[in-house]
Design a protein around this motif. Structure first.
Motif, PDB file in Angstrom:
ATOM      1  N   ASP A 205       2.889   0.441  -5.990  1.00 52.57           N
ATOM      2  CA  ASP A 205       4.113   0.048  -6.690  1.00 52.57           C
ATOM      3  C   ASP A 205       5.039   1.214  -7.023  1.00 52.57           C
ATOM      4  N   CYS A 206       4.877   2.344  -6.344  1.00 52.18           N
ATOM      5  CA  CYS A 206       5.705   3.506  -6.677  1.00 52.18           C
ATOM      6  C   CYS A 206       6.913   3.622  -5.754  1.00 52.18           C
ATOM      7  N   THR A 207       7.954   4.257  -6.262  1.00 51.90           N
ATOM      8  CA  THR A 207       9.113   4.573  -5.453  1.00 51.90           C
ATOM      9  C   THR A 207       8.776   5.791  -4.574  1.00 51.90           C
ATOM     10  N   PRO A 208       9.554   6.031  -3.511  1.00 52.59           N
ATOM     11  CA  PRO A 208       9.320   7.221  -2.691  1.00 52.59           C
ATOM     12  C   PRO A 208       9.333   8.512  -3.497  1.00 52.59           C
ATOM     13  N   ALA A 209      10.219   8.605  -4.465  1.00 52.09           N
ATOM     14  CA  ALA A 209      10.278   9.814  -5.291  1.00 52.09           C
ATOM     15  C   ALA A 209       9.015   9.977  -6.128  1.00 52.09           C
ATOM     16  N   GLN A 210       8.512   8.884  -6.689  1.00 43.66           N
ATOM     17  CA  GLN A 210       7.271   8.935  -7.459  1.00 43.66           C
ATOM     18  C   GLN A 210       6.091   9.307  -6.566  1.00 43.66           C
ATOM     19  N   MET A 211       6.052   8.755  -5.373  1.00 39.06           N
ATOM     20  CA  MET A 211       4.989   9.082  -4.428  1.00 39.06           C
ATOM     21  C   MET A 211       5.004  10.556  -4.086  1.00 39.06           C
ATOM     22  N   ALA A 212       6.184  11.109  -3.892  1.00 36.89           N
ATOM     23  CA  ALA A 212       6.297  12.517  -3.534  1.00 36.89           C
ATOM     24  C   ALA A 212       5.720  13.407  -4.636  1.00 36.89           C
ATOM     25  N   GLU A 213       5.895  13.026  -5.882  1.00 36.75           N
ATOM     26  CA  GLU A 213       5.327  13.797  -6.989  1.00 36.75           C
ATOM     27  C   GLU A 213       3.801  13.681  -7.006  1.00 36.75           C
ATOM     28  N   ILE A 214       3.295  12.488  -6.741  1.00 37.42           N
ATOM     29  CA  ILE A 214       1.844  12.254  -6.773  1.00 37.42           C
ATOM     30  C   ILE A 214       1.127  13.073  -5.712  1.00 37.42           C
ATOM     31  N   VAL A 215       1.716  13.240  -4.538  1.00 39.81           N
ATOM     32  CA  VAL A 215       1.020  13.897  -3.436  1.00 39.81           C
ATOM     33  C   VAL A 215       1.226  15.406  -3.390  1.00 39.81           C
ATOM     34  N   LYS A 216       2.011  15.949  -4.276  1.00 40.56           N
ATOM     35  CA  LYS A 216       2.202  17.400  -4.292  1.00 40.56           C
ATOM     36  C   LYS A 216       0.885  18.123  -4.530  1.00 40.56           C
ATOM     37  N   GLY A 217       0.751  19.297  -3.937  1.00 44.83           N
ATOM     38  CA  GLY A 217      -0.412  20.126  -4.198  1.00 44.83           C
ATOM     39  C   GLY A 217      -1.506  19.969  -3.151  1.00 44.83           C
ATOM     40  N   THR A 218      -2.668  20.518  -3.469  1.00 43.91           N
ATOM     41  CA  THR A 218      -3.824  20.530  -2.581  1.00 43.91           C
ATOM     42  C   THR A 218      -4.869  19.541  -3.089  1.00 43.91           C
ATOM     43  N   PRO A 219      -5.922  19.273  -2.318  1.00 45.99           N
ATOM     44  CA  PRO A 219      -7.008  18.435  -2.848  1.00 45.99           C
ATOM     45  C   PRO A 219      -7.590  18.959  -4.153  1.00 45.99           C
ATOM     46  N   TYR A 220      -7.573  20.263  -4.358  1.00 47.69           N
ATOM     47  CA  TYR A 220      -8.086  20.808  -5.609  1.00 47.69           C
ATOM     48  C   TYR A 220      -7.141  20.502  -6.773  1.00 47.69           C
ATOM     49  N   ASP A 221      -5.845  20.525  -6.504  1.00 45.92           N
ATOM     50  CA  ASP A 221      -4.885  20.102  -7.527  1.00 45.92           C
ATOM     51  C   ASP A 221      -5.073  18.624  -7.853  1.00 45.92           C
ATOM     52  N   TRP A 222      -5.313  17.817  -6.822  1.00 46.77           N
ATOM     53  CA  TRP A 222      -5.550  16.390  -7.055  1.00 46.77           C
ATOM     54  C   TRP A 222      -6.829  16.181  -7.855  1.00 46.77           C
ATOM     55  N   GLY A 223      -7.857  16.991  -7.561  1.00 44.07           N
ATOM     56  CA  GLY A 223      -9.093  16.885  -8.322  1.00 44.07           C
ATOM     57  C   GLY A 223      -8.881  17.182  -9.794  1.00 44.07           C
ATOM     58  N   LYS A 224      -8.087  18.195 -10.081  1.00 43.75           N
ATOM     59  CA  LYS A 224      -7.799  18.515 -11.490  1.00 43.75           C
ATOM     60  C   LYS A 224      -7.017  17.396 -12.148  1.00 43.75           C
ATOM     61  N   ASP A 225      -6.032  16.859 -11.438  1.00 48.83           N
ATOM     62  CA  ASP A 225      -5.259  15.739 -11.973  1.00 48.83           C
ATOM     63  C   ASP A 225      -6.183  14.557 -12.284  1.00 48.83           C
ATOM     64  N   ASN A 226      -7.109  14.270 -11.393  1.00 51.91           N
ATOM     65  CA  ASN A 226      -8.063  13.190 -11.628  1.00 51.91           C
ATOM     66  C   ASN A 226      -8.918  13.480 -12.858  1.00 51.91           C
ATOM     67  N   ALA A 227      -9.405  14.706 -12.966  1.00 52.80           N
ATOM     68  CA  ALA A 227     -10.250  15.071 -14.104  1.00 52.80           C
ATOM     69  C   ALA A 227      -9.487  14.962 -15.417  1.00 52.80           C
ATOM     70  N   ASP A 228      -8.223  15.364 -15.412  1.00 48.92           N
ATOM     71  CA  ASP A 228      -7.400  15.249 -16.627  1.00 48.92           C
ATOM     72  C   ASP A 228      -7.193  13.779 -17.002  1.00 48.92           C
ATOM     73  N   LYS A 229      -6.863  12.947 -16.018  1.00 50.93           N
ATOM     74  CA  LYS A 229      -6.587  11.538 -16.289  1.00 50.93           C
ATOM     75  C   LYS A 229      -7.834  10.777 -16.745  1.00 50.93           C
ATOM     76  N   CYS A 230      -8.982  11.150 -16.192  1.00 52.71           N
ATOM     77  CA  CYS A 230     -10.208  10.376 -16.424  1.00 52.71           C
ATOM     78  C   CYS A 230     -11.077  10.940 -17.536  1.00 52.71           C
ATOM     79  N   GLU A 231     -10.694  12.070 -18.105  1.00 47.71           N
ATOM     80  CA  GLU A 231     -11.545  12.723 -19.094  1.00 47.71           C
ATOM     81  C   GLU A 231     -11.843  11.821 -20.281  1.00 47.71           C
ATOM     82  N   SER A 232     -10.850  11.066 -20.734  1.00 51.08           N
ATOM     83  CA  SER A 232     -11.060  10.257 -21.930  1.00 51.08           C
ATOM     84  C   SER A 232     -12.104   9.166 -21.710  1.00 51.08           C
ATOM     85  N   VAL A 233     -12.157   8.583 -20.501  1.00 46.08           N
ATOM     86  CA  VAL A 233     -13.115   7.502 -20.279  1.00 46.08           C
ATOM     87  C   VAL A 233     -14.532   8.039 -20.116  1.00 46.08           C
ATOM     88  N   ARG A 234     -14.662   9.322 -19.847  1.00 47.40           N
ATOM     89  CA  ARG A 234     -15.988   9.921 -19.779  1.00 47.40           C
ATOM     90  C   ARG A 234     -16.439  10.445 -21.135  1.00 47.40           C
TER      91      ARG A 234
END
Length: 289
Positions: A205-234
């Motif tokens: 459900d994202c716009t192209p501009a939103q998608m472009a922000e989500i995919v920026k960086g490397t897999p390691y950047d994505w891993g950190k983003d995931n860890a930040d987002k999911c930290e509270s549920v853990r």
């Protein structure tokens, strides 16, 4: 506003559960990630994926790494796999950053590291012409699966705090299970006739501009983003024997949707960068100035 409410209601329906647990996101979750990615491949990338998979689909092979784990480990290139079996989880340091290695830089202990394996598979795909068909096929199948796994909240190990990935018993809407399986499976699969394509459409459900922000960086950047987002549920106080009810589920559906969506966008981006030089030039020129 009405559209968003209807979308949220549909996601809530898709989170109702009756199926048993499984590794990773489970078949439905992995197929959903692959479907979102498939929808955002360029024509050039789609043709290359079809060529490598010999007409099979990413959706159909998205859980191959769960089904045939020992087989996919047999032909890793030794210079980067170092004889270590691939992992479906990853550990982060005190800053929620994934490690770029397979051994802890301070203690030397082995690390489970799906981010590392996903990154190296993607690197190989960027030079696919240098490898035989069998290596290309496996690198693509691994990338599809592990990009999904690294976005699952239950697959992140937070340094010394929660390296157990939540494998303790809880009750989820009356179903006895463990906390890890809540995130692996129970927050995705529905008892109603929703397909992975339906869930993919709901999440995408994202716009192209939103998608472009989500995919920026490397897999390691994505891993950190995931860890930040999911930290509270853990680290939100869920413990052995807790009863997670419908309100708890409702409060966490948005995270499930976000993680499935982001995994699909990032997988598509990574494959477009590997297979479509025109896409790579355009993206690097616009977003990596």
């Amino acid at each position: 506003m009405l559209h968003r409410l209807l979308r949220t209601a549909a996601v809530l329906v898709c989170a109702a559960i009756i199926a048993p647990g499984a590794a990773g996101w489970g078949r439905m979750g992995h197929a959903t990630v692959a479907k979102i990615a498939q929808n955002h491949l360029t024509k050039t990338s789609r043709e290359k994926v079809n060529e490598i998979l010999h007409g099979q689909t990413m959706m159909g092979l998205a859980s191959y790494c769960d089904d045939y784990r020992s087989y996919v480990d047999e032909t890793f290139r030794p210079e980067w796999a170092q004889g270590v079996p691939h992992a479906h989880t990853f550990e982060v340091d005190e800053n929620n950053r994934p490690f770029p290695v397979l051994k802890h830089p301070k203690t030397g202990r082995g690390l489970t590291n799906c981010v590392y394996f996903a990154d190296h598979c993607l690197q190989d795909l960027g030079h696919a012409q240098d490898f035989p068909d069998s290596i290309q096929w496996k690198a693509l199948v691994m990338a599809v699966h592990l990009l999904g796994d690294m976005h699952c909240p239950g697959h992140i190990r937070y340094a010394a705090r929660h390296r157990d990935i939540g494998k303790f018993d809880v009750s989820f809407i009356g179903e006895e299970t463990n906390y890890h399986k809540v995130w692996d499976y129970y927050m995705v699969v529905s008892p109603l006739p929703y397909s992975f394509s339906d869930i993919a459409e709901i999440c995408d459900d994202c716009t192209p501009a939103q998608m472009a922000e989500i995919v920026k960086g490397t897999p390691y950047d994505w891993g950190k983003d995931n860890a930040d987002k999911c930290e509270s549920v853990r680290l939100d106080g869920v413990s052995e024997g807790d009863q997670l009810n419908g309100l708890w589920q409702r409060d966490h559906v948005e995270l499930t949707r976000t993680q499935l969506r982001n995994a699909g966008y990032r997988l598509a981006h990574a494959l477009n960068m590997a297979f479509d030089p025109k896409y790579a030039r355009k993206f690097n020129r616009k977003y990596n100035k």
